[in-house]
Write a protein that holds these residues in place. Structure first.
Motif, PDB file in Angstrom:
ATOM      1  N   ASN A  66      21.434  28.456  -5.714  1.00 59.03           N
ATOM      2  CA  ASN A  66      21.538  29.895  -5.528  1.00 59.03           C
ATOM      3  C   ASN A  66      22.045  30.288  -4.157  1.00 59.03           C
ATOM      4  OD1 ASN A  66      19.969  32.452  -7.173  1.00 59.03           O
ATOM      5  ND2 ASN A  66      20.461  30.540  -8.192  1.00 59.03           N
ATOM      6  N   ALA A  67      21.819  29.456  -3.222  1.00 58.53           N
ATOM      7  CA  ALA A  67      22.334  29.757  -1.888  1.00 58.53           C
ATOM      8  C   ALA A  67      23.785  29.334  -1.747  1.00 58.53           C
ATOM      9  CB  ALA A  67      21.485  29.053  -0.830  1.00 58.53           C
ATOM     10  N   VAL A  68      24.268  28.658  -2.745  1.00 59.49           N
ATOM     11  CA  VAL A  68      25.635  28.154  -2.693  1.00 59.49           C
ATOM     12  C   VAL A  68      26.558  28.996  -3.549  1.00 59.49           C
ATOM     13  CG1 VAL A  68      27.095  26.188  -3.285  1.00 59.49           C
ATOM     14  CG2 VAL A  68      24.869  25.809  -2.200  1.00 59.49           C
ATOM     15  N   ILE A  69      26.059  29.290  -4.705  1.00 58.33           N
ATOM     16  CA  ILE A  69      26.829  30.106  -5.632  1.00 58.33           C
ATOM     17  C   ILE A  69      25.839  30.855  -6.509  1.00 58.33           C
ATOM     18  CG2 ILE A  69      27.024  28.201  -7.268  1.00 58.33           C
ATOM     19  CD1 ILE A  69      29.737  29.334  -8.109  1.00 58.33           C
ATOM     20  N   ALA A  70      26.126  32.092  -6.763  1.00 62.03           N
ATOM     21  CA  ALA A  70      25.146  32.873  -7.515  1.00 62.03           C
ATOM     22  C   ALA A  70      25.823  34.061  -8.182  1.00 62.03           C
ATOM     23  CB  ALA A  70      24.034  33.363  -6.597  1.00 62.03           C
ATOM     24  N   TYR A  75      28.880  42.512 -13.926  1.00 60.65           N
ATOM     25  CA  TYR A  75      28.585  41.546 -14.958  1.00 60.65           C
ATOM     26  C   TYR A  75      29.574  40.385 -14.943  1.00 60.65           C
ATOM     27  CZ  TYR A  75      28.102  39.149 -19.240  1.00 60.65           C
ATOM     28  OH  TYR A  75      27.934  38.157 -20.153  1.00 60.65           O
ATOM     29  N   GLY A  76      29.029  39.203 -14.934  1.00 61.03           N
ATOM     30  CA  GLY A  76      29.864  38.023 -14.938  1.00 61.03           C
ATOM     31  C   GLY A  76      30.437  37.675 -13.586  1.00 61.03           C
ATOM     32  N   GLU A  77      30.083  38.459 -12.650  1.00 61.00           N
ATOM     33  CA  GLU A  77      30.626  38.264 -11.319  1.00 61.00           C
ATOM     34  C   GLU A  77      29.749  37.294 -10.542  1.00 61.00           C
ATOM     35  OE1 GLU A  77      32.560  41.939  -9.731  1.00 61.00           O
ATOM     36  OE2 GLU A  77      31.171  41.544  -8.095  1.00 61.00           O
ATOM     37  N   PHE A  78      30.384  36.447  -9.851  1.00 61.10           N
ATOM     38  CA  PHE A  78      29.620  35.516  -9.032  1.00 61.10           C
ATOM     39  C   PHE A  78      30.281  35.350  -7.680  1.00 61.10           C
ATOM     40  CE2 PHE A  78      32.427  31.847  -9.221  1.00 61.10           C
ATOM     41  CZ  PHE A  78      33.188  32.106 -10.354  1.00 61.10           C
ATOM     42  N   VAL A  79      29.467  34.984  -6.763  1.00 63.10           N
ATOM     43  CA  VAL A  79      29.930  34.815  -5.390  1.00 63.10           C
ATOM     44  C   VAL A  79      29.722  33.368  -4.981  1.00 63.10           C
ATOM     45  CG1 VAL A  79      29.585  35.476  -3.004  1.00 63.10           C
ATOM     46  CG2 VAL A  79      29.374  37.182  -4.797  1.00 63.10           C
ATOM     47  N   THR A 303      19.089  36.205  -5.138  1.00 67.92           N
ATOM     48  CA  THR A 303      18.702  35.034  -5.890  1.00 67.92           C
ATOM     49  C   THR A 303      17.392  35.222  -6.613  1.00 67.92           C
ATOM     50  OG1 THR A 303      17.592  34.152  -3.957  1.00 67.92           O
ATOM     51  CG2 THR A 303      19.865  33.511  -4.303  1.00 67.92           C
ATOM     52  N   ASN A 304      16.634  36.074  -6.129  1.00 64.90           N
ATOM     53  CA  ASN A 304      15.336  36.208  -6.756  1.00 64.90           C
ATOM     54  C   ASN A 304      14.940  37.664  -6.919  1.00 64.90           C
ATOM     55  OD1 ASN A 304      14.413  33.481  -7.166  1.00 64.90           O
ATOM     56  ND2 ASN A 304      14.474  33.343  -4.932  1.00 64.90           N
ATOM     57  N   GLY A 305      14.091  37.828  -7.834  1.00 66.02           N
ATOM     58  CA  GLY A 305      13.540  39.133  -8.054  1.00 66.02           C
ATOM     59  C   GLY A 305      12.183  38.938  -8.669  1.00 66.02           C
ATOM     60  N   THR A 306      11.672  40.007  -9.133  1.00 67.01           N
ATOM     61  CA  THR A 306      10.394  39.879  -9.779  1.00 67.01           C
ATOM     62  C   THR A 306      10.427  40.565 -11.111  1.00 67.01           C
ATOM     63  OG1 THR A 306       9.604  41.884  -8.742  1.00 67.01           O
ATOM     64  CG2 THR A 306       9.151  39.830  -7.604  1.00 67.01           C
ATOM     65  N   ALA A 307       9.611  40.113 -11.960  1.00 68.62           N
ATOM     66  CA  ALA A 307       9.422  40.769 -13.244  1.00 68.62           C
ATOM     67  C   ALA A 307       7.973  40.578 -13.625  1.00 68.62           C
ATOM     68  CB  ALA A 307      10.342  40.176 -14.305  1.00 68.62           C
ATOM     69  N   VAL A 312      10.943  35.603 -10.612  1.00 68.75           N
ATOM     70  CA  VAL A 312      11.917  35.330 -11.657  1.00 68.75           C
ATOM     71  C   VAL A 312      13.217  34.948 -11.003  1.00 68.75           C
ATOM     72  CG1 VAL A 312      13.224  36.299 -13.544  1.00 68.75           C
ATOM     73  CG2 VAL A 312      10.863  36.993 -13.195  1.00 68.75           C
ATOM     74  N   ARG A 313      13.772  33.934 -11.525  1.00 66.85           N
ATOM     75  CA  ARG A 313      15.041  33.533 -10.974  1.00 66.85           C
ATOM     76  C   ARG A 313      16.133  34.418 -11.544  1.00 66.85           C
ATOM     77  NH1 ARG A 313      18.696  28.807 -12.993  1.00 66.85           N
ATOM     78  NH2 ARG A 313      20.434  29.105 -11.588  1.00 66.85           N
ATOM     79  N   LEU A 314      16.845  35.004 -10.663  1.00 63.90           N
ATOM     80  CA  LEU A 314      17.909  35.882 -11.099  1.00 63.90           C
ATOM     81  C   LEU A 314      19.246  35.220 -10.838  1.00 63.90           C
ATOM     82  CD1 LEU A 314      16.491  39.227  -9.836  1.00 63.90           C
ATOM     83  CD2 LEU A 314      16.213  38.141 -12.038  1.00 63.90           C
ATOM     84  N   CYS A 315      19.595  34.409 -11.734  1.00 60.15           N
ATOM     85  CA  CYS A 315      20.869  33.745 -11.572  1.00 60.15           C
ATOM     86  C   CYS A 315      21.802  34.256 -12.643  1.00 60.15           C
ATOM     87  CB  CYS A 315      20.725  32.246 -11.697  1.00 60.15           C
ATOM     88  SG  CYS A 315      19.960  31.755 -13.215  1.00 60.15           S
ATOM     89  N   LEU A 316      21.641  35.483 -12.947  1.00 59.88           N
ATOM     90  CA  LEU A 316      22.318  36.017 -14.106  1.00 59.88           C
ATOM     91  C   LEU A 316      23.438  36.936 -13.723  1.00 59.88           C
ATOM     92  CD1 LEU A 316      18.982  37.109 -15.599  1.00 59.88           C
ATOM     93  CD2 LEU A 316      20.105  34.938 -15.898  1.00 59.88           C
TER      94      LEU A 316
END
Length: 478
Positions: A66-70, A75-79, A303-307, A312-316
Motif C-alpha cells: 500500500n505504500a508502494v502502489i494503492a 474509480y479504478g485509479e491507482f497511484v 491505505t486504511n480506513g475504518t468500518a 479495514v484495508r482500503l486497497c480498492l
DNA sequence: GGCGGAACGT
DNA sequence: ACGTTCCGCC
C-alpha cells in the motif's frame, strides 16, 4: 537458466485448491484464493508470463504494498507511490534486473491503446484501470446475461453480444485451464458456422464448475450472494468483481453446508477485483454509498480506513461507474464529467469500499518482505480489447442511454437497499442459504429471464436455486 | 514526468 | 503479443 527469479518467487508452496479448513492462512492473509492453475509455474506448458496489468492489480491487492502502489482517487485509479519499487518488483517478476519506472511506464503506455489503462492527467504516477473492460473480459461467463451490466453492454453494442463476451474472449481468460494447454477449447464449437448457437461453453473445462473434485457446485453468481454488509450488496446479484460470494475477505470460513459449498476457484484477477466497491455507490445518496469513508481515506495516502470501528484495508478502487454504464471508463458518466473538469477528482463523492484483506495483522513492508514467499496467480487473461465504440467520444445516444440506464439502475439498487433495510439481510456471519434473498433474483421481474446455460450447471442446484428464486420472489412481492 | 516511435527480444 | 530498451520530444 541463470535467472531463477521467477519460479522461486512466484510459485508459493500452497495447496492448489482452497477448501474449507485448508490453506486458510495463505488465502486469508491475502484475502484471496487462487485456482490451481493460477499457481502453475510460468515455465509450465501453456503458461505465459504474467502481464503487467495483472501484476499491477496484484500489487494493488496486496496490503503490504500500500505504500508502494494503492488505489486512490477515482474509480479504478491507482497511484504508484514508489515508482522505483514498483519497477523493481516488476523487474523481479520478469527477471529484468534493469527494469525501471521509465521502462515500466512505457509498457503501461502501451495499455492506453488497448483501453486497459489510461493516464490520469495532472496526477503524477497515477493511472486508471478501465475496469469495464477488464471485468467484462474476465467475467463474462457466469451470470452476465442476468446482470444489468451485461444488458447495458449489450445495449451499447446494438443488442448483439458484447464483443468482449465472445467465446474467443472467454477462452482467452482461461488459457491454461486443464484442457486449454492441449488445445481443447472451452467451447464446443459447432462444426457448422460459428454463431450464437455454435459456441457452447464447456463448463466442464472450468475447474470451479466441475463436479468431480470437491468444489463449489456452482459459480457464486448463481448462488445467492454471500450476504454482504451494506452498502456492499450488488443489487443485481451479479457482482462483476465477484467479491463476497467467495471472497475470503468476506467469508473467511465457509462453513460446510453453507450457502457456498466447499470450494470455488476464483480467478486471480477476480480476486484482485474482489475488492471493488459497490457499483452503485455513487448513484446513491452519500449516506447510502458506503459511509463516505473513501473521501477521507482515499486521498490521504489512502491505505486504511475504518468500518464499524474495525480497521479495514482500503486497497480498492472507487466506484465503477464505468461498469454501470457498460462502457469504457472514459465513457462512463463520472469519467466523462471528470474529463470535462480536467480530471479533477473530488474525493468522497459516492465512493465506497468493500472490505478487503482479512487479517490486517503483521503488515510488512515490501522491503521487509523481499525474499519472502510470493505468489503469482499468473492469469493469462488476455485483454486484447475490441471496443467498437470510441471510448473517447460519446455519442448522444449513448449518453442518453447512460442517463436512462443510470437512473434505472439507481432505482433498482434503491429498491434492493430499501428492501434490505427492512428485511435486514443476514450479515456475513449470519446463517446463510434460504434466508438470504438473491438480489439478482429480486430483480427478476425487471430482468430478462436467465439463460439456461448457468442453470444447467447442476440439475439439483438449479432446482434448488429455482426454489430459492421462487421463495425470494414471494418475499419481494409480499 | 509523460509521451510515443522504433528496434528488438522472447 | 507483450513487453524491453532506447530515445527524442514536450
Amino acid at each position: 537458466m541463470d535467472c531463477n527469479c521467477v519460479s522461486d518467487l512466484l510459485i508459493p508452496p500452497v495447496p492448489a485448491l482452497w477448501t474449507p479448513g485448508q490453506s486458510h492462512h495463505q488465502a486469508l492473509t491475502r484475502g484471496i484464493a487462487f485456482p490451481d492453475w493460477a499457481y502453475k509455474p510460468e515455465s509450465s506448458p501453456g503458461s505465459r508470463q504474467i502481464q503487467l496489468w495483472h501484476f499491477i492489480l496484484e500489487l494493488l491487492q496486496k496490503e503490504e504494498y500500500n505504500a508502494v502502489i494503492a488505489w486512490q482517487g477515482d474509480y479504478g485509479e491507482f497511484v504508484i507511490k514508489d515508482p522505483d519499487e514498483v519497477a523493481r518488483q516488476w523487474g523481479l517478476r520478469k527477471c529484468k534486473p534493469h527494469m525501471n519506472y521509465d521502462k515500466l511506464s512505457r509498457a503501461l503506455r502501451y495499455y492506453y491503446n488497448k483501453r486497459i489503462l489510461h493516464k490520469t492527467k495532472g496526477k503524477r504516477f497515477t493511472y486508471k484501470f478501465n475496469f469495464s473492460k477488464v471485468v467484462l473480459v474476465n467475467y463474462p461467463i457466469l451470470d452476465m446475461a442476468n446482470s444489468p451490466f451485461f444488458l447495458a453492454q449489450n445495449h451499447f453494442n446494438g443488442g448483439s453480444t458484447a464483443p468482449d463476451c465472445t467465446p474467443e474472449a472467454i477462452q482467452s481468460l482461461f488459457p491454461r485451464l486443464p484442457d486449454s494447454g492441449r488445445g481443447t477449447s472451452l467451447f464446443d464449437r459447432g462444426t457448422a458456422a460459428p454463431g450464437p448457437d455454435g459456441d457452447k461453453l464447456r463448463l466442464d473445462a472450468f475447474p470451479f464448475l466441475s463436479t468431480g473434485a470437491p468444489c463449489y457446485t456452482k459459480p457464486p453468481s448463481l448462488l445467492g450472494p454471500y450476504p454482504r454488509n451494506p452498502p456492499f450488496d450488488y443489487p443485481w446479484g451479479f457482482n462483476p468483481y465477484l467479491p463476497g460470494a467467495f471472497s475470503l475477505n468476506n467469508c473467511p470460513k465457509l462453513p460446510p453446508g453453507s450457502l457456498y459449498p466447499s470450494q470455488f476457484y476464483p480467478n486471480p484477477l477476480q480476486s484482485s477485483l474482489s475488492q471493488l466497491p459497490h457499483p452503485f455507490s455513487s448513484l446513491l445518496p452519500p449516506g447510502e454509498a458506503g459511509g463516505g469513508e473513501r473521501g477521507a481515506a482515499g486521498q490521504t495516502g489512502g491505505t486504511n480506513g475504518t468500518a464499524g470501528g474495525q480497521p479495514v484495508r482500503l486497497c480498492l478502487p472507487p466506484y465503477p461507474g464505468s461498469l454501470l454504464m457498460g462502457r469504457t471508463d472514459i465513457g462512463n458518466g463520472a469519467s466523462l464529467a471528470e474529463r470535462e473538469r480536467g480530471e479533477a477528482n473530488p474525493p468522497g463523492t459516492g465512493l465506497s469500499f468493500g472490505l478487503a484483506a482479512g487479517t490486517g495483522t503483521g503488515r510488512q513492508s515490501p522491503t521487509e518482505r523481499r525474499g519472502g514467499v510470493k505468489q503469482d496467480p499468473e492469469s493469462d487473461s488476455d485483454l486484447e480489447i475490441t471496443d467498437l465504440s470510441d471510448s473517447s467520444s460519446d455519442n448522444e445516444n449513448e449518453h442518453d442511454f447512460n442517463i436512462r440506464k443510470a437512473s434505472s439502475l439507481a432505482s433498482r439498487s434503491q429498491i434492493v437497499l430499501d428492501g434490505k433495510k427492512r428485511s435486514a439481510l443476514p450479515p456475513v456471519s449470519s446463517p446463510p442459504a434460504t434466508a438470504a434473498p438473491h438480489p439478482l433474483k429480486s430483480l427478476m421481474p425487471v430482468s430478462p429471464p436467465p439463460l439456461s446455460l448457468p442453470l444447467s450447471l447442476s440439475p439439483s442446484v438449479a432446482l434448488h436455486e429455482k426454489h430459492r428464486e421462487t421463495e425470494t420472489l414471494k418475499m419481494i412481492h409480499s
